[in-house]
Design a protein around this motif. Structure first.
Motif, short mmCIF file in Angstrom:
data_model
loop_
_atom_site.label_atom_id
_atom_site.label_comp_id
_atom_site.label_asym_id
_atom_site.label_seq_id
_atom_site.Cartn_x
_atom_site.Cartn_y
_atom_site.Cartn_z
N THR A 81 0.62 -1.59 0.09
CA THR A 81 -0.19 0.17 -0.34
C THR A 81 0.55 1.61 0.26
O THR A 81 0.64 2.33 0.11
N THR A 82 2.35 1.59 -0.64
CA THR A 82 3.32 2.38 -0.24
C THR A 82 2.50 2.87 -1.63
O THR A 82 1.88 3.02 -2.05
N PRO A 83 2.52 4.98 -0.72
CA PRO A 83 2.22 5.29 -2.11
C PRO A 83 2.97 5.45 -3.31
O PRO A 83 4.25 5.23 -3.49
N LEU A 84 2.23 5.92 -4.51
CA LEU A 84 2.28 5.99 -5.71
C LEU A 84 2.84 7.12 -6.44
O LEU A 84 1.61 7.72 -6.82
N GLY A 85 4.12 7.68 -6.65
CA GLY A 85 4.28 8.33 -7.44
C GLY A 85 4.18 8.47 -9.10
O GLY A 85 4.99 7.05 -9.42
N ILE A 86 3.93 9.10 -10.28
CA ILE A 86 4.44 8.59 -11.40
C ILE A 86 5.25 10.06 -11.88
O ILE A 86 4.88 10.76 -12.13
N ILE A 87 6.73 9.43 -12.29
CA ILE A 87 7.34 10.40 -13.59
C ILE A 87 6.87 10.03 -15.08
O ILE A 87 7.61 8.52 -15.65
#
Length: 299
Positions: A81-87
């Motif tokens: 459930t780790t917060p996900l960021g997108i590049i």
């Protein structure tokens, strides 16, 4: 310091993200993150990279829609459930565009480092999760046929999708479908169906202009079968986001959609630009299924 895992696909898009890798890690370091960088090229290497997540404070994926989808499915399989960021580093980058993440890698890293976490919805088609779209019919084979053609994708970008899609027009065959939503059932011929979590796909960013990723609903859009001479006009309406009032278009907000193919020849489906599950489809919305890092200005 906080911990961040940065996973990148070196073959996404124009393959230039690696040139910005050190700069992005420095941006995250300045924001208080110690970055562990991992290169992935296959579903197996992605699975391993996600399974090894332990106490990271953030996970950042650099790649296209397919890479992001691969990561999210690996997260769900492994209970992460780790917060996900997108590049964004692919061709269309539909989901990142919807999130208003800058296209330039360093700017994207800045936006993530200074952003915040929201609880975002996910779609699920026959057990396969999607963050952006599940669909079938016209244009669906476009991203699949471009998968091995990185030169065309890098040179022409989204235009490659349009060109390939228009080239399919002479070969259109109506899809006899039975579509059951929360409120209605339709049994007729369709050219295309899409179940969206965001506002668009394949570079068409106005398919569902008022879409939300945290309302607990998916946006169902289906285009009835029509004569070839009518498709070009509707195509222009789609580009302008003016198609939802057209009588040839079905549109609704749904928590679930079931789609059955009533024909005999096998047809392809798509999940976030990659080959999707076989028919029939049972598509549901998982409200708050993903912890997502978004820029400060995103609502």
């Amino acid at each position: 310091m906080k911990k961040l895992r940065l996973i990148y696909n070196p073959f996404s898009g124009d393959r230039r993200f690696k040139d910005a890798l050190d700069s992005c890690a420095e941006i995250f370091f300045d924001a208080g993150y110690l970055t562990n960088t991992i290169r992935v090229t296959t579903e197996e290497t992605m699975e391993t990279a996600i399974a090894e997540l332990t106490n990271e404070d953030a996970l950042v994926i650099s790649g296209g829609d397919g890479t992001v989808n691969m990561a999210i499915n690996a997260m769900k399989r492994n209970g992460k459930t780790t917060p996900l960021g997108i590049i964004p580093a692919g061709t269309a980058n539909d989901f990142a565009s919807f999130l208003e993440i800058p296209k330039e890698p360093r700017q994207a890293a800045e936006a993530i480092a200074n952003g915040y976490v929201i609880s975002a919805d996910l779609g699920c088609a026959n057990g396969q999760y999607f963050n952006n779209v599940c669909g079938g019919g016209l244009f669906i084979n476009v991203s699949h046929s471009l998968t091995g053609d990185n030169l065309a994708k890098s040179i022409f970008g989204k235009l490659a999708y349009y060109i390939k899609g228009l080239g399919q027009l002479p070969n259109i065959t109506p899809l006899p479908l039975r579509i059951t939503t929360d409120s209605a059932t339709y049994e007729e011929d369709f050219a295309l169906f899409l179940v969206l979590n965001s506002g668009g796909c394949g570079g068409f960013n106005k398919i569902s202009p008022n879409a939300s990723i945290n309302d607990g609903y998916l946006d169902f859009v289906a285009f009835r079968a029509m004569a070839m001479k009518d498709i070009a006009g509707l195509f222009l309406k789609i580009l302008a986001g003016e198609h939802l009032e057209d009588h040839r278009v079905l549109f609704s907000h749904e928590t679930s959609v079931s789609i059955e193919y009533l024909g005999t020849d096998p047809i392809s489906t798509d999940v976030d630009g990659e080959p999707g599950p076989e028919m029939p489809l049972k598509i549901t919305c998982e409200k708050g299924g993903l912890n997502l890092l978004v820029p400060k200005g995103f609502k």
